[in-house]
Scaffold this active site. Structure first.
Site, PDB file in Angstrom:
ATOM      1  N   ALA A 197       8.903 -12.485  -0.443  1.00 11.28           N
ATOM      2  CA  ALA A 197      10.098 -12.310  -1.272  1.00 11.28           C
ATOM      3  C   ALA A 197      11.157 -13.277  -0.766  1.00 11.28           C
ATOM      4  O   ALA A 197      11.210 -13.592   0.429  1.00 11.28           O
ATOM      5  CB  ALA A 197      10.602 -10.875  -1.161  1.00 11.28           C
ATOM      6  N   LYS A 250       3.459 -16.211  -0.966  1.00  4.83           N
ATOM      7  CA  LYS A 250       4.893 -16.270  -1.272  1.00  4.83           C
ATOM      8  C   LYS A 250       5.561 -14.973  -0.840  1.00  4.83           C
ATOM      9  O   LYS A 250       5.388 -13.936  -1.462  1.00  4.83           O
ATOM     10  CB  LYS A 250       5.105 -16.452  -2.774  1.00  4.83           C
ATOM     11  CG  LYS A 250       6.565 -16.478  -3.139  1.00  4.83           C
ATOM     12  CD  LYS A 250       6.798 -15.955  -4.542  1.00  4.83           C
ATOM     13  CE  LYS A 250       8.270 -15.790  -4.839  1.00  4.83           C
ATOM     14  NZ  LYS A 250       8.947 -14.823  -3.940  1.00  4.83           N
ATOM     15  N   CYS A 292       6.921   2.001  -1.642  1.00  8.93           N
ATOM     16  CA  CYS A 292       6.233   2.331  -2.892  1.00  8.93           C
ATOM     17  C   CYS A 292       5.599   3.700  -2.754  1.00  8.93           C
ATOM     18  O   CYS A 292       5.730   4.560  -3.609  1.00  8.93           O
ATOM     19  CB  CYS A 292       5.192   1.276  -3.198  1.00  8.93           C
ATOM     20  SG  CYS A 292       4.030   1.058  -1.868  1.00  8.93           S
ATOM     21  N   ASN A 328      10.238  -5.095   0.750  1.00  4.60           N
ATOM     22  CA  ASN A 328      10.381  -3.822   1.471  1.00  4.60           C
ATOM     23  C   ASN A 328       9.497  -3.724   2.715  1.00  4.60           C
ATOM     24  O   ASN A 328       9.930  -3.229   3.748  1.00  4.60           O
ATOM     25  CB  ASN A 328      10.176  -2.631   0.527  1.00  4.60           C
ATOM     26  CG  ASN A 328       8.827  -2.617  -0.133  1.00  4.60           C
ATOM     27  OD1 ASN A 328       8.205  -3.671  -0.319  1.00  4.60           O
ATOM     28  ND2 ASN A 328       8.342  -1.457  -0.489  1.00  4.60           N
ATOM     29  N   GLU A 369      11.518   5.194 -10.933  1.00  2.57           N
ATOM     30  CA  GLU A 369      11.246   5.098  -9.500  1.00  2.57           C
ATOM     31  C   GLU A 369      12.591   5.079  -8.758  1.00  2.57           C
ATOM     32  O   GLU A 369      13.491   4.327  -9.131  1.00  2.57           O
ATOM     33  CB  GLU A 369      10.498   3.794  -9.215  1.00  2.57           C
ATOM     34  CG  GLU A 369      10.272   3.553  -7.731  1.00  2.57           C
ATOM     35  CD  GLU A 369       9.438   2.311  -7.444  1.00  2.57           C
ATOM     36  OE1 GLU A 369       9.632   1.277  -8.102  1.00  2.57           O
ATOM     37  OE2 GLU A 369       8.593   2.400  -6.537  1.00  2.57           O
ATOM     38  N   GLU A 385      -0.258  -4.079  -7.344  1.00  2.00           N
ATOM     39  CA  GLU A 385       0.227  -2.882  -6.629  1.00  2.00           C
ATOM     40  C   GLU A 385       1.684  -2.729  -7.029  1.00  2.00           C
ATOM     41  O   GLU A 385       2.545  -3.463  -6.540  1.00  2.00           O
ATOM     42  CB  GLU A 385       0.127  -3.091  -5.113  1.00  2.00           C
ATOM     43  CG  GLU A 385      -1.280  -3.324  -4.595  1.00  2.00           C
ATOM     44  CD  GLU A 385      -2.105  -2.054  -4.538  1.00  2.00           C
ATOM     45  OE1 GLU A 385      -1.585  -0.977  -4.875  1.00  2.00           O
ATOM     46  OE2 GLU A 385      -3.290  -2.144  -4.177  1.00  2.00           O
ATOM     47  N   SER A 417       7.426  -4.743  -8.607  1.00  4.90           N
ATOM     48  CA  SER A 417       7.816  -3.704  -9.552  1.00  4.90           C
ATOM     49  C   SER A 417       6.891  -3.737 -10.779  1.00  4.90           C
ATOM     50  O   SER A 417       6.204  -4.746 -11.031  1.00  4.90           O
ATOM     51  CB  SER A 417       9.257  -3.918  -9.980  1.00  4.90           C
ATOM     52  OG  SER A 417       9.334  -5.130 -10.682  1.00  4.90           O
TER      53      SER A 417
HETATM   54  P1  NAD Z   1       9.782  -7.595  -7.569  1.00  7.99           P
HETATM   55  O1  NAD Z   1       8.783  -7.241  -8.608  1.00  7.99           O
HETATM   56  O2  NAD Z   1      11.127  -7.967  -7.987  1.00  7.99           O
HETATM   57  O3  NAD Z   1       9.252  -8.844  -6.704  1.00  7.99           O
HETATM   58  C1  NAD Z   1       8.018  -8.836  -6.022  1.00  7.99           C
HETATM   59  C2  NAD Z   1       7.587 -10.274  -5.768  1.00  7.99           C
HETATM   60  O4  NAD Z   1       7.247 -10.873  -7.030  1.00  7.99           O
HETATM   61  C3  NAD Z   1       8.683 -11.160  -5.170  1.00  7.99           C
HETATM   62  O5  NAD Z   1       8.089 -12.057  -4.244  1.00  7.99           O
HETATM   63  C4  NAD Z   1       9.205 -11.898  -6.384  1.00  7.99           C
HETATM   64  O6  NAD Z   1       9.814 -13.134  -6.071  1.00  7.99           O
HETATM   65  C5  NAD Z   1       7.948 -12.110  -7.199  1.00  7.99           C
HETATM   66  N1  NAD Z   1       8.148 -12.296  -8.630  1.00  7.99           N
HETATM   67  C6  NAD Z   1       9.154 -11.792  -9.405  1.00  7.99           C
HETATM   68  N2  NAD Z   1       8.969 -12.170 -10.688  1.00  7.99           N
HETATM   69  C7  NAD Z   1       7.829 -12.901 -10.734  1.00  7.99           C
HETATM   70  C8  NAD Z   1       7.108 -13.547 -11.791  1.00  7.99           C
HETATM   71  N3  NAD Z   1       7.512 -13.510 -13.052  1.00  7.99           N
HETATM   72  N4  NAD Z   1       5.964 -14.195 -11.466  1.00  7.99           N
HETATM   73  C9  NAD Z   1       5.527 -14.222 -10.199  1.00  7.99           C
HETATM   74  N5  NAD Z   1       6.173 -13.648  -9.164  1.00  7.99           N
HETATM   75  C10 NAD Z   1       7.307 -12.985  -9.428  1.00  7.99           C
HETATM   76  O7  NAD Z   1       9.756  -6.373  -6.561  1.00  7.99           O
HETATM   77  P2  NAD Z   1      10.723  -6.091  -5.339  1.00  7.99           P
HETATM   78  O8  NAD Z   1      12.026  -5.644  -5.875  1.00  7.99           O
HETATM   79  O9  NAD Z   1      10.672  -7.261  -4.398  1.00  7.99           O
HETATM   80  O10 NAD Z   1       9.945  -4.867  -4.634  1.00  7.99           O
HETATM   81  C11 NAD Z   1      10.127  -3.552  -5.002  1.00  7.99           C
HETATM   82  C12 NAD Z   1       9.044  -3.074  -5.959  1.00  7.99           C
HETATM   83  O11 NAD Z   1       7.758  -3.261  -5.363  1.00  7.99           O
HETATM   84  C13 NAD Z   1       9.146  -1.578  -6.227  1.00  7.99           C
HETATM   85  O12 NAD Z   1       8.926  -1.305  -7.581  1.00  7.99           O
HETATM   86  C14 NAD Z   1       8.016  -0.988  -5.395  1.00  7.99           C
HETATM   87  O13 NAD Z   1       7.529   0.247  -5.802  1.00  7.99           O
HETATM   88  C15 NAD Z   1       6.996  -2.048  -5.491  1.00  7.99           C
HETATM   89  N6  NAD Z   1       6.066  -1.906  -4.381  1.00  7.99           N
HETATM   90  C16 NAD Z   1       4.779  -1.502  -4.658  1.00  7.99           C
HETATM   91  C17 NAD Z   1       3.874  -1.325  -3.622  1.00  7.99           C
HETATM   92  C18 NAD Z   1       2.451  -0.910  -3.888  1.00  7.99           C
HETATM   93  O14 NAD Z   1       1.621  -1.136  -3.020  1.00  7.99           O
HETATM   94  N7  NAD Z   1       2.124  -0.338  -5.031  1.00  7.99           N
HETATM   95  C19 NAD Z   1       4.278  -1.560  -2.309  1.00  7.99           C
HETATM   96  C20 NAD Z   1       5.593  -1.939  -2.072  1.00  7.99           C
HETATM   97  C21 NAD Z   1       6.477  -2.134  -3.120  1.00  7.99           C
END
Ligand code: NAD
Length: 476
Positions: free
Chosen positions: A173, A171, A278, A148, A379, A244, A223
């Site tokens: 996304a 890494k 987020c 995002n 969310e 986060e 997430s």
């Molecule tokens: P996601 O959790 O699917 O992926 C985030 C990252 O983690 C990606 O690079 C993904 O490839 C990696 N990943 C996924 N599974 C993994 C695993 N088992 N081990 C290691 N890495 C792994 O999230 P998304 O869909 O890309 O992003 C949206 C989410 O991020 C929403 O829930 C949003 O609220 C959250 N977000 C939080 C913040 C914050 O600062 N709190 C900021 C932005 C987004």
């Protein structure tokens, strides 16, 4: 074809596999990208460990100098990097410019801290000895970033890590690697030594980073379910983690509030980045006396947010990033409407012409969303806002805390006492009072409850990329 950045190499995946990055507005292929895996992460971790031996020993003022030069060079490339971000992510070009600019500024902000943070001298009872607490960088850090805000969220990890003397395996996304590569390449061109930040690409590299023995700390933005998996897997190697995660930020507006200011902040807070943030106003609770006037202002603002291809200067809201993401938000809206919610604005897709090629959605405002609807309990990661009338502050605070999440929150009121109660009582990592929900460099940012823990931004983030070591000097 894009390549990974591993030390001096601009490399394909060891497996030779690739995948396509597509434009969410048009479906066109933007680039072909290496689909890396554990072998590539291993190479990157070895490179980062090698670079650590020199980078961590560089005098801190020299490190600051290198980072300032590198960030200045990167900032000259904002106009080249922003369109790359728009094409791969979908956001408007204005949003991309802001984000690319923030990347460089974040590196510079932490560069300023590199030689300002120090340890302590501690008096010990035995005067022939004295104690010190020294701060050291941790080593190789893993940074895992969502789609995002690919640049802001990469910088939030990379900047404090390298300013403190660590090296990084980053890494992005899998759907948004290209602008990140361009930013890191620009830092290297501007003088950041090869190996200090290495970029690996592909879905499978995330788990490999978390389990790699050379990587000592993991910072993830993602997430909540991903956060739980990462924490469990990091526990195997007893690694430090910063998580986060998701959020569902409440906003309370009381009768005495500046409604124009509130409407602007809520509209930006909910619809910026097509609602894929987020930190975003995701649940709105408005006191009865302000309700009708505020709703009218919000609907007027939403109706001006023209969805469109982010490269088109008239677009005010890009498409959603993926088809799945749009389907998820549409299902949450449908759930609310099926339970009796009233549509105040949107709740559909703009249709016809170019709209049919991308993942476009209308900005949406729903009234009378019943308790238990998914929009209150989950969310909502898209431009849809549930609004609810409240009798008073007590009811607002009760509803605000009725969530598994605890990331951001806000209140609009001219009552000092009401604002004070909100600051004291809302369970969240951040509360904005009569202010736009912006994460400032100067203030630590992070969640509580299911929104995770650990901080990004601020001196606190820098400290979390250091370890304290106690030292006793004897024989004096
Ligand atoms: P996601 O959790 O699917 O992926 C985030 C990252 O983690 C990606 O690079 C993904 O490839 C990696 N990943 C996924 N599974 C993994 C695993 N088992 N081990 C290691 N890495 C792994 O999230 P998304 O869909 O890309 O992003 C949206 C989410 O991020 C929403 O829930 C949003 O609220 C959250 N977000 C939080 C913040 C914050 O600062 N709190 C900021 C932005 C987004």
């Amino acid at each position: 074809m894009a390549t990974m950045i591993i030390e001096g190499d601009r490399t394909k995946a060891a497996s030779g596999k690739t995948y396509e990055v597509r434009n969410p507005a048009t479906g066109d292929v933007v680039d072909e990208v290496p689909a890396g895996g554990p072998a590539d992460v291993d190479k990157a971790a070895q490179a980062a460990a090698k670079a650590f031996t020199t980078w961590s020993r560089l005098p801190a003022n020299k490190r600051a100098e290198v980072l300032h030069k590198a960030s200045q060079h990167m900032l000259q490339k904002v106009e080249q990097i922003a369109p790359i971000l728009t094409r791969e992510q979908g956001k408007t070009i204005l949003e991309s410019r802001i984000e690319a600019q923030r990347f460089g500024e974040n590196i510079a902000w932490f560069a300023d801290l590199a030689d300002k943070i120090h340890g302590e001298h501690v008096r010990l009872p035995d005067l022939t000895t004295y104690g010190l607490v020294v701060r050291k960088p941790i080593g190789v850090c893993g940074a895992i970033v969502p789609w995002n805000f690919p640049l802001t969220l990469a910088a939030n990890k990379v900047a404090p890590a390298i300013a403190a003397g660590n090296t990084v395996v980053l890494k992005p996304a899998s759907t948004t690697p290209l602008a990140t590569l361009a930013c890191i390449e620009a830092l290297i061109e501007g003088g950041l030594p090869e190996g200090v930040v290495n970029v690996v690409l592909g879905q499978a590299t995330g788990e490999a980073i978390v389990s790699h023995p050379l990587i000592r700390k993991i910072a993830l933005t993602g997430s909540t379910p991903t956060g739980k998996k990462v924490m469990a897997s990091a526990a195997e190697g007893l690694k430090k983690v910063t998580l986060e995660l998701g959020g569902s930020d409440p906003c309370i507006v009381l009768d005495d509030a500046d409604l124009e200011g509130a409407a602007r902040a809520i509209s930006v807070g909910r619809f910026f980045n097509c609602g894929q943030a987020c930190l975003a106003v995701k649940r709105l609770y408005v006191q009865e006396g302000a309700y009708d006037a505020l709703l009218e202002k919000l609907v007027a603002r939403a109706s001006k947010l023209k969805p469109g291809n982010g490269m088109d200067k008239d677009s005010r809201m890009g498409p959603m990033h993926t088809e799945t993401q749009r389907a998820e938000v549409e299902a949450q809206v449908k759930d609310a409407v099926d339970r009796g919610a009233k549509v105040a604005h949107g709740a559909g897709r703009p249709q016809g012409g170019d709209y049919d090629k991308g993942w476009f959605i209308e900005p949406t405002i729903l009234e009378d969303v019943p308790d238990g609807a998914r929009m209150w309990t989950e969310e909502v990661f898209g431009p849809a806002l549930p609004v609810r009338r409240i009798k008073d502050l007590d009811e607002g605070l009760r509803l605000a805390n009725d969530s598994q999440f605890g990331l951001g929150s806000s209140i609009w009121t001219t009552s000092m006492a009401a604002a004070y109660r909100a600051v004291q009582e809302i369970e969240a990592g951040y509360t904005w009072v009569n202010a736009l929900q912006i994460a400032h460099d100067e203030l630590p940012f992070g969640g509580t409850k299911q929104s995770g823990f650990g901080k990004e931004h601020g001196v606190e983030a820098f400290l979390q990329y250091t370890e304290e070591k106690s030292v006793v000097y004897g024989g004096i």
